[in-house]
Design a protein around this motif. Structure first.
Motif, mmCIF file in Angstrom:
data_model
loop_
_atom_site.group_PDB
_atom_site.id
_atom_site.type_symbol
_atom_site.label_atom_id
_atom_site.label_comp_id
_atom_site.label_asym_id
_atom_site.label_seq_id
_atom_site.Cartn_x
_atom_site.Cartn_y
_atom_site.Cartn_z
ATOM 1 N N ASP A 239 0.880 -1.231 -0.222
ATOM 2 C CA ASP A 239 0.083 0.002 -0.078
ATOM 3 C C ASP A 239 0.886 1.340 0.008
ATOM 4 N N ASP A 240 2.181 1.176 0.147
ATOM 5 C CA ASP A 240 3.053 2.303 0.507
ATOM 6 C C ASP A 240 3.320 2.800 -0.800
ATOM 7 N N PRO A 241 2.960 4.190 -1.027
ATOM 8 C CA PRO A 241 3.288 4.990 -2.422
ATOM 9 C C PRO A 241 4.753 4.910 -2.789
ATOM 10 N N VAL A 242 5.532 4.736 -1.691
ATOM 11 C CA VAL A 242 7.103 4.856 -1.902
ATOM 12 C C VAL A 242 7.500 3.642 -2.636
ATOM 13 N N ILE A 243 6.869 2.487 -2.598
ATOM 14 C CA ILE A 243 7.346 1.159 -3.197
ATOM 15 C C ILE A 243 6.589 0.803 -4.637
ATOM 16 N N ASP A 244 5.231 1.032 -4.329
ATOM 17 C CA ASP A 244 4.451 0.786 -5.374
ATOM 18 C C ASP A 244 4.029 1.710 -6.724
ATOM 19 N N VAL A 245 5.259 2.036 -7.369
ATOM 20 C CA VAL A 245 5.451 3.283 -8.093
ATOM 21 C C VAL A 245 6.037 2.597 -9.489
ATOM 22 N N PRO A 246 5.379 2.335 -10.544
ATOM 23 C CA PRO A 246 6.084 1.842 -11.733
ATOM 24 C C PRO A 246 6.830 3.209 -12.551
ATOM 25 N N ALA B 173 2.563 14.066 6.645
ATOM 26 C CA ALA B 173 2.638 12.688 6.447
ATOM 27 C C ALA B 173 1.128 11.954 6.561
ATOM 28 N N ALA B 174 0.502 12.422 7.795
ATOM 29 C CA ALA B 174 -0.518 12.076 8.094
ATOM 30 C C ALA B 174 -1.832 12.239 6.942
ATOM 31 N N ALA B 175 -1.498 13.480 6.230
ATOM 32 C CA ALA B 175 -2.423 14.053 5.157
ATOM 33 C C ALA B 175 -2.322 12.819 4.164
ATOM 34 N N LEU B 176 -1.115 12.197 3.888
ATOM 35 C CA LEU B 176 -0.729 11.485 2.892
ATOM 36 C C LEU B 176 -0.872 9.879 3.162
ATOM 37 N N GLY B 177 -0.991 9.565 4.410
ATOM 38 C CA GLY B 177 -1.112 8.309 4.980
ATOM 39 C C GLY B 177 0.091 7.398 4.883
ATOM 40 N N THR B 178 1.103 8.265 4.967
ATOM 41 C CA THR B 178 2.768 7.647 5.022
ATOM 42 C C THR B 178 3.583 7.897 6.006
ATOM 43 N N ASN B 179 4.750 7.658 6.068
ATOM 44 C CA ASN B 179 5.330 7.853 7.131
ATOM 45 C C ASN B 179 6.456 9.232 7.143
ATOM 46 N N SER B 180 6.708 9.856 8.196
ATOM 47 C CA SER B 180 7.203 11.259 8.110
ATOM 48 C C SER B 180 8.659 11.231 7.534
ATOM 49 N N ARG B 181 9.418 9.942 7.935
ATOM 50 C CA ARG B 181 10.539 9.934 7.345
ATOM 51 C C ARG B 181 11.004 9.884 6.088
ATOM 52 N N TYR B 182 9.761 9.108 5.256
ATOM 53 C CA TYR B 182 9.703 9.330 3.851
ATOM 54 C C TYR B 182 9.531 10.563 3.188
ATOM 55 N N VAL B 183 8.570 11.411 3.954
ATOM 56 C CA VAL B 183 8.449 12.907 3.491
ATOM 57 C C VAL B 183 9.516 13.434 3.330
ATOM 58 N N THR B 184 10.381 13.529 4.536
ATOM 59 C CA THR B 184 11.527 14.335 4.840
ATOM 60 C C THR B 184 12.565 14.130 3.649
ATOM 61 N N ALA B 185 12.911 12.582 3.661
ATOM 62 C CA ALA B 185 13.775 12.323 2.802
ATOM 63 C C ALA B 185 13.424 12.552 1.345
ATOM 64 N N CYS B 186 12.183 12.378 1.130
ATOM 65 C CA CYS B 186 11.868 12.716 -0.471
ATOM 66 C C CYS B 186 12.403 14.082 -0.650
ATOM 67 N N ILE B 187 11.669 15.105 0.111
ATOM 68 C CA ILE B 187 11.863 16.494 -0.175
ATOM 69 C C ILE B 187 13.687 16.856 -0.298
ATOM 70 N N ASN B 188 14.085 16.052 0.757
ATOM 71 C CA ASN B 188 15.625 16.505 0.688
ATOM 72 C C ASN B 188 16.221 15.787 -0.602
ATOM 73 N N SER B 189 15.991 14.798 -1.110
ATOM 74 C CA SER B 189 16.583 14.177 -2.396
ATOM 75 C C SER B 189 16.158 14.787 -3.706
#
Length: 579
Positions: free
Chosen positions: A26-33, A495-511
């Motif tokens: 279910d996690d958008p960070v994984i299931d993205v073609p 993260a709560a609005a997206l239903g994901t993890n705070s760490r993913y959001v921070t790492a994504c923006i930084n990357s």
């Protein structure tokens, strides 16, 4: 004791896998073609007689026509060419039109106007003329109200033509009466080059764009949209997404996906943000929204940057849009946007994504064989043609003409066949997870650590293979819900609005943006503050920073200077000078 430990550890790992797999699915960070890609074979058509760049290309009378532009040495040419019986035929034009505009009228004739006055892209001209495809002839008949280059024209339902945009000269709006005369109708809020002109009704249109008359993007993200009737309006979407330049040779009618008979005026427009991320916007009756896509728009191929050389060209019959790109090696790419599922019969967003497919070619011979930066033309068969253009050097344009079989080719991704790519990605993710678990078990057993220590030593499984998709969702929730206006906004809120993890959001923006979460949010706030200052110049600065979500005045002024490069007062002074 060792056996019991192994059994317990094995059971623990199996339980962990069972619990983790549904979450990963279910996690958008994984299931993205990734964007699926297919190779195509382009067809080399007869070369132009003259190398051309900044010329107009269109289909008139069922034939390809190239008008004006400049040739080798950055020299203007008063000629045109049409493709008939397998060869290009040269005919004289009344005037030269280098970076001029063209409007294929409903009557079948083509209105051509403006352009540079001299060689090397200097100055502007008043000249206009008609092209009649029935006789292959050009006729000069009058002049624009203002001399222009890098402008755009748009036919209204009444047969009038709106013209706007300019180069190194003041901009305005003028109307052509369809017969002979051009008349100034209004000033514009922003003086633009390479603007987009879109119909919003039978007798009204909007003008949008972020590029000044010297070809530089305006500071910040100008959200003002000028209208032929009704005065300027604000488009919040443009506070974070900037329209790509609309070359003079591109026409708004080329991006049209609506239905004029039902008063639905919808277009596709290419946009980007400060990080270079590309997206596609749906402009419907003047309202701008982002078109969701099933994968991110590719910006590189095999570690080589892709340069998109066009805005979106739409094929209404097949509900498909196209953007063309090239790389430094001479490979060409066509991004296909199947939007049938993303918009309904009224051209409103359905909530489902448009499907993207990247078509690519091998290297098209030597550099002399390449077409250059020019807008592709959609043929009656639904294929794309690139005609001439300059690659990097305006002094050495191309004669090459290539056809890309996007409409007639038998491409699985373009005929509705389901893509296997998501299943491949899921299988690889599961396999990788099992390998990690197996290696972890082996080393944990070998080292005979305690269960607590083993749990602490577990490798974190959070591969960021879907950063781009997560970034899309972050931007979408920020733009639609305007979370940045909330003072004290935390990464956990997003993260709560997206239903994901705070760490993913921070790492994504930084990357992807190379900044912290706080800097990312403050960028939105500064854009919103500029919007307030532009639309309400009399508003007190205290009201501005409070309304924009800043916690205090010091933070606002410090952030404004860091993002914009000037103080708010200096920025307002510059804004006044450009009006």
């Amino acid at each position: 004791m060792d056996k019991k430990f192994r059994y317990r550890l094995g059971a623990l790992m199996l339980l962990w896998v069972a619990l983790a797999l549904p979450t990963l699915a279910d996690d958008p960070v994984i299931d993205v073609p990734a964007c699926p890609a297919e190779r195509i074979e382009p067809l080399r058509l007869p070369d132009l007689n003259l190398p051309r760049a900044a010329h107009s290309v269109f289909v008139a009378g069922g034939e390809l026509v190239a008008v004006g532009g400049h040739t080798s040495g950055f020299v203007l040419t008063e000629t045109a060419e049409y493709l008939s019986n397998g060869e290009w035929h040269v005919v004289p034009t009344a005037y030269s039109h280098d970076a001029g505009f063209s409007v294929v009228m409903k009557s079948g004739r083509v209105l051509i106007g403006g352009g540079y006055e001299k060689n090397l892209g200097i100055g502007q001209i008043f000249s206009v003329e008609w092209y009649d495809p029935a006789t292959y002839s050009f006729e000069g008949f009058g002049c624009l109200d203002a001399k222009r280059a890098q402008a755009q024209g748009l036919e209204l339902d009444s047969g009038l033509v709106l013209v706007s945009g300019n180069w190194y000269h003041d901009d305005s709006m003028e109307l052509f009466d369809g017969q002979k005369f051009f008349t100034l109708v209004d000033s514009v809020t922003l003086h633009r080059s390479m603007p987009y002109l879109f119909l919003t009704a039978k007798d009204n249109a909007v003008i949008m764009g972020s590029w000044d008359t010297r070809g530089y993007p305006y500071e910040g993200y100008p959200t003002t949209v000028d209208r032929l009737k009704g005065g300027p309006v604000d488009a919040p979407f443009l506070s974070m997404w900037m329209p790509l330049p609309c070359p003079a040779e591109h026409r708004a009618q080329d991006s049209f996906i609506g239905d004029e008979e039902r008063d639905i005026y919808a277009y596709l427009m290419a946009v980007c943000d400060l990080s270079g991320t590309k997206a596609i916007a749906l402009v419907r009756n003047g309202e701008v929204e982002r078109l969701p896509t099933d994968c991110f728009i590719p910006t590189e191929w095999e570690n080589t940057e892709l340069s998109y050389i066009s805005s979106v060209v739409a094929d209404r019959q097949n509900a498909r849009g196209y953007m063309v790109a090239m790389d430094r090696k001479g490979r060409f790419f066509v991004l296909c946007v199947d939007y049938a599922d993303a918009v309904d019969g009224d051209c409103r967003l359905t909530g489902r994504p448009a499907r993207l497919t990247l078509l690519y070619t091998d290297v098209l011979g030597s550099r002399e064989d390449w077409p250059g930066y020019t807008t592709p033309v959609l043929t009656p068969d639904g294929d794309l043609v690139l005609v001439g253009g300059a690659i990097d050097d305006n002094f050495a344009p191309s004669r090459a003409v290539w056809l890309f079989p996007v409409g007639s080719g038998d491409h699985a991704a373009l005929t509705g066949c389901p893509s296997l790519w998501p299943w491949v990605v899921a299988a690889v993710a599961v396999l990788l997870l099992l390998v990690i678990v197996g290696v972890g078990c082996y080393w944990l057993v070998r080292c005979r650590r305690t269960s607590a220590a083993a749990s602490a030593a577990m490798p974190a499984v959070a591969p960021m293979t879907g950063n781009e998709e997560l970034m899309q969702r972050i931007c979408q929730v920020m733009e639609q819900e305007r979370l940045f206006l909330k003072s004290g906004l935390k990464v956990s809120d997003v993260a709560a609005a997206l239903g994901t993890n705070s760490r993913y959001v921070t790492a994504c923006i930084n990357s992807l943006h190379g900044c912290s979460f706080s800097q990312f949010v403050n960028g939105y706030r500064i854009g919103y503050a500029q919007q307030l200052m532009r639309s309400h110049p009399d508003k007190k600065m205290t009201e501005v920073w409070i309304s924009s979500g800043f916690a205090n005045e010091t933070s606002f002024f410090r952030t404004f200077k860091a993002v914009v490069g000037t103080t708010p007062k200096e920025w307002m002074q510059r804004l006044d000078e450009t009006k």
